[in-house]
Design a protein around this motif. Structure first.
Motif, PDB file in Angstrom:
ATOM      1  N   SER A  53       5.952 -13.731 -26.370  1.00 40.51           N
ATOM      2  CA  SER A  53       7.156 -14.139 -25.672  1.00 40.51           C
ATOM      3  C   SER A  53       6.936 -14.299 -24.112  1.00 40.51           C
ATOM      4  CB  SER A  53       8.546 -13.344 -25.993  1.00 40.51           C
ATOM      5  OG  SER A  53       8.321 -12.067 -25.301  1.00 40.51           O
ATOM      6  N   THR A  54       5.853 -13.655 -23.631  1.00 41.89           N
ATOM      7  CA  THR A  54       5.478 -13.639 -22.368  1.00 41.89           C
ATOM      8  C   THR A  54       4.491 -14.766 -22.002  1.00 41.89           C
ATOM      9  OG1 THR A  54       3.968 -11.673 -22.634  1.00 41.89           O
ATOM     10  CG2 THR A  54       6.338 -11.109 -21.935  1.00 41.89           C
ATOM     11  N   SER A  55       3.984 -15.430 -23.083  1.00 40.00           N
ATOM     12  CA  SER A  55       2.705 -16.145 -22.909  1.00 40.00           C
ATOM     13  C   SER A  55       3.285 -17.539 -22.240  1.00 40.00           C
ATOM     14  CB  SER A  55       2.248 -16.470 -24.062  1.00 40.00           C
ATOM     15  OG  SER A  55       3.166 -17.501 -24.922  1.00 40.00           O
ATOM     16  N   LYS A  56       2.321 -18.232 -21.533  1.00 42.46           N
ATOM     17  CA  LYS A  56       2.693 -19.204 -20.890  1.00 42.46           C
ATOM     18  C   LYS A  56       3.006 -20.611 -21.916  1.00 42.46           C
ATOM     19  CE  LYS A  56      -0.765 -19.512 -17.281  1.00 42.46           C
ATOM     20  NZ  LYS A  56      -2.057 -19.986 -16.692  1.00 42.46           N
ATOM     21  N   LEU A  67      10.293 -22.571 -23.984  1.00 39.60           N
ATOM     22  CA  LEU A  67      11.813 -22.545 -23.589  1.00 39.60           C
ATOM     23  C   LEU A  67      12.081 -23.332 -22.546  1.00 39.60           C
ATOM     24  CD1 LEU A  67      11.660 -18.531 -23.682  1.00 39.60           C
ATOM     25  CD2 LEU A  67      12.602 -20.123 -25.459  1.00 39.60           C
ATOM     26  N   LYS A  68      11.426 -23.610 -21.659  1.00 38.06           N
ATOM     27  CA  LYS A  68      11.963 -24.645 -20.667  1.00 38.06           C
ATOM     28  C   LYS A  68      12.029 -25.995 -20.980  1.00 38.06           C
ATOM     29  CE  LYS A  68       9.338 -22.559 -16.510  1.00 38.06           C
ATOM     30  NZ  LYS A  68       8.492 -22.820 -15.438  1.00 38.06           N
ATOM     31  N   LYS A 111       6.846 -19.683 -22.585  1.00 37.87           N
ATOM     32  CA  LYS A 111       7.739 -20.217 -21.288  1.00 37.87           C
ATOM     33  C   LYS A 111       7.916 -21.781 -21.384  1.00 37.87           C
ATOM     34  CE  LYS A 111       6.341 -15.778 -18.960  1.00 37.87           C
ATOM     35  NZ  LYS A 111       5.956 -15.359 -17.631  1.00 37.87           N
ATOM     36  N   SER A 112       6.763 -22.409 -21.661  1.00 36.46           N
ATOM     37  CA  SER A 112       6.971 -24.104 -21.533  1.00 36.46           C
ATOM     38  C   SER A 112       7.739 -24.436 -22.578  1.00 36.46           C
ATOM     39  CB  SER A 112       5.539 -24.689 -21.417  1.00 36.46           C
ATOM     40  OG  SER A 112       4.948 -24.417 -22.788  1.00 36.46           O
TER      41      SER A 112
END
Length: 118
Positions: free
Chosen positions: A8-11, A17-18, A14-15
């Protein structure tokens, strides 16, 4: 449909989720708010959303996903990362061969020029 588990903390997470947030915020803005314009509602709207064509996956995307899953299954991710770094990496070897070729050309050119002068 392809599923992939990531931290869940990977790039990548995150992309993703954005992108989901952008889609959710863009959806209400897409509906017209001016009176007199018919908004899609009811069963036809739901059927339109469900039966809408999905974006096709290109051959490159499919190959990339297949390669990633193969690396995960075989457990060779770290081995490939180590192998591609340093002296054993393809790019490093290619650069080395280009330098050697250029140096050899300069030596041969100097030899030809020295023979021409007398």
């Amino acid at each position: 449909r392809v599923t992939k588990e990531v931290d869940s903390t990977s790039k990548e997470a995150k992309s993703f989720l954005k992108q989901q947030e952008k889609r959710q915020s863009a959806a209400p803005a897409a509906l017209p708010t001016v009176s007199g314009v018919k908004r899609p509602s009811g069963m036809s709207s739901l059927l339109g959303k469900i039966s809408s064509k999905k974006q096709k996956m290109s051959t490159l995307e499919k190959s990339k996903l297949d390669w990633e899953s193969f690396k995960e299954e075989e457990g060779i991710v770290e081995e490939l990362a180590i192998h591609n770094r340093g002296k054993d990496g393809y790019i490093e070897r290619k650069a080395f061969l280009e330098r050697v070729d250029h140096r050899q050309f300069e030596i041969e050119r100097d030899l030809r020029l020295s023979r021409m002068k007398p």
